[in-house]
Motif scaffolding. Structure first.
Motif, short mmCIF file in Angstrom:
data_model
loop_
_atom_site.label_atom_id
_atom_site.label_comp_id
_atom_site.label_asym_id
_atom_site.label_seq_id
_atom_site.Cartn_x
_atom_site.Cartn_y
_atom_site.Cartn_z
N ILE A 148 0.85 -1.19 0.00
CA ILE A 148 0.00 0.00 0.00
C ILE A 148 0.89 1.23 0.00
CG2 ILE A 148 -1.73 1.31 1.28
CD1 ILE A 148 -2.71 -1.37 2.43
N LEU A 149 0.64 2.12 -0.96
CA LEU A 149 1.44 3.33 -1.14
C LEU A 149 0.55 4.55 -0.92
CD1 LEU A 149 4.11 4.73 -2.26
CD2 LEU A 149 2.93 4.71 -4.48
N VAL A 191 -3.35 2.53 -3.78
CA VAL A 191 -2.67 3.81 -3.65
C VAL A 191 -3.63 4.78 -2.97
CG1 VAL A 191 -1.63 5.76 -4.85
CG2 VAL A 191 -1.25 3.44 -5.70
N VAL A 192 -3.19 5.34 -1.86
CA VAL A 192 -3.94 6.39 -1.18
C VAL A 192 -3.53 7.72 -1.80
CG1 VAL A 192 -4.46 7.52 1.02
CG2 VAL A 192 -4.04 5.03 0.94
N VAL A 249 -7.50 2.84 -6.05
CA VAL A 249 -7.14 4.18 -5.59
C VAL A 249 -8.15 4.64 -4.56
CG1 VAL A 249 -6.90 6.61 -6.25
CG2 VAL A 249 -5.98 4.82 -7.73
N ARG A 250 -7.66 5.07 -3.40
CA ARG A 250 -8.51 5.60 -2.33
C ARG A 250 -8.16 7.07 -2.13
NH1 ARG A 250 -10.03 0.99 0.77
NH2 ARG A 250 -10.14 -0.76 -0.73
N THR A 251 -9.07 7.95 -2.49
CA THR A 251 -8.79 9.38 -2.42
C THR A 251 -9.18 9.96 -1.06
OG1 THR A 251 -10.94 9.96 -3.37
CG2 THR A 251 -9.10 9.65 -4.90
N VAL A 252 -8.50 11.03 -0.69
CA VAL A 252 -8.75 11.72 0.58
C VAL A 252 -8.74 13.21 0.31
CG1 VAL A 252 -7.95 12.14 2.94
CG2 VAL A 252 -7.66 9.87 1.91
N PRO A 256 -6.68 0.31 2.94
CA PRO A 256 -7.27 -0.98 3.33
C PRO A 256 -6.41 -1.76 4.31
CG PRO A 256 -6.28 -1.14 1.16
CD PRO A 256 -6.17 0.30 1.56
N GLY A 257 -5.29 -1.19 4.71
CA GLY A 257 -4.36 -1.80 5.66
C GLY A 257 -3.30 -0.78 6.01
N PRO A 258 -2.29 -1.19 6.78
CA PRO A 258 -1.22 -0.25 7.11
C PRO A 258 -0.50 0.25 5.87
CG PRO A 258 -1.15 -2.19 8.53
CD PRO A 258 -2.14 -2.49 7.46
#
Length: 359
Positions: free
Chosen positions: A172-173, A198-199, A219-222, A240-242
């Motif tokens: 996870i990046l 990718v966050v 891709v998880r956007t914030v 979705p994890g550390p």
């Protein structure tokens, strides 16, 4: 040959005839097919970026072209080969601590300026002379696709950071600066390398939505709030994890608090790579808590550009279909219109947009 020449900072490029480059041992002359115009080229040319450059100079940073002539040290290159002209020129007389200059763009320190005085002119011209090792074969391409292959110039920068971080498939990046030109390219590159997720934090909601549209659930956007602690918490929760690794690609205009909010989201035993421009224009440095770094066994690494072999590996990712150059929207200009190209690049930067000069 015709070239666009930067004679004075703050003045337009002059389009003039100049002598064609003459080859020497250890050098290659390339016919330039396409040269990208970076979105901040105007900031370099007007002096805002404070880059070390010797004028007058033919500018430009990287190009796609075909080998015209090569020197006696070339054992594989031949006339007609399609190559990426890597602007990252390294001195050859100290393998441990080489001086570096970006040909046609900038130099670092006294040694870098000495390099720049020799490998001075960049690719805003019909021909460019580069060190043999900087003309890197990319295989046969359709001449009409040369401008799109200039995307190498964008994706290679974050790729260098991901290689330095030893990003592994399934990890996870978090990409700090994901809505920018290099940041969005980093998202695409990390996914091509097999990242699980990718966050992507940012303030530009339209750019965040575009990343989700292009790449889906990986891709998880914030949306950043500006509250450092709250943003760190939300970035962790989005993953979705550390978070295994954080890479920062924010521009000089960003604040150190924005960088730190992302950096502090990494897991214990995680890695951080700093590739952005924060602090280059002055201001506070990046303050990170010593006990947190030490007790959590955090690796913090700076990285500038990419290793020479990255070009060949990236070409492989593209040719395999893992990284699609079709994501990039390209606008081209003739060499005579170089000044219009610089203005267009400044007004039309951002994710997956390229401005290209075609001599």
């Amino acid at each position: 040959m015709k070239a666009a020449i930067l004679k004075t900072l703050g003045q337009p490029l002059d389009i003039e005839e100049m002598p064609a480059p003459e080859i020497g041992t250890g050098e290659v002359v390339v016919d330039v097919a396409a040269a990208p115009v970076l979105s901040y080229a105007n900031e370099v040319f007007n002096g805002e970026r404070r880059y070390n450059i010797g004028l007058p100079m033919v500018p430009g940073c990287g190009a796609i072209g075909r080998v015209r002539t090569s020197g006696p040290d070339a054992t594989h290159l031949k006339p007609g080969d399609w190559v990426f002209c890597d602007p990252t020129v390294r001195s050859r007389d100290d393998a441990l601590m080489p001086d570096i200059a970006l040909q046609g763009w900038s130099a670092r320190g006294d040694g870098g300026m000495r390099l720049q005085r020799h490998y001075h002119d960049g690719p805003f011209a019909e021909q460019v002379r580069v060190p043999t090792e900087n003309a890197i074969r990319i295989g046969e391409i359709d001449p009409g696709d040369a401008a799109r292959w200039c995307a190498l110039n964008v994706v290679l920068v974050p790729y260098g950071g991901l290689l330095a971080a030893n990003l592994l498939a399934g990890e996870i990046l978090l990409v700090s600066g994901a809505t920018g030109n290099f940041g969005s390219a980093c998202v695409a590159t990390a996914l091509a390398m097999g990242a699980r997720c990718v966050v992507a934090p940012g303030r530009n909601e339209r750019a965040l939505a575009d990343l989700e549209r292009r790449f889906g659930e990986r891709v998880r956007t914030v949306k950043l709030s500006g509250n450092e602690d709250e943003d760190t918490k939300r970035m962790r929760e989005a993953a979705p994890g550390p978070v295994d690794c954080v890479i920062d690609l924010l521009p000089p205009s960003a604040t150190t608090t924005t960088v730190r909010a992302a950096v502090m989201a990494v897991r214990p035993y995680g890695r951080i790579v700093l590739m952005g421009g924060v602090g280059m224009l002055g201001g506070a440095g990046l303050d990170l808590p010593y006990p947190w770094i030490m007790r959590n066994d955090i690796v913090v690494r700076g990285k500038w550009m990419y290793p020479p072999e990255a070009v060949t590996r990236m070409t492989g990712l593209i040719r395999s279909g893992l990284l699609d150059l079709g994501h990039f929207d390209v606008t081209t200009f003739a060499l005579d219109d170089a000044n219009a190209a610089v203005s267009h690049a400044a007004a039309n930067g951002g994710p997956f947009r390229m401005t290209v000069i075609r001599p």
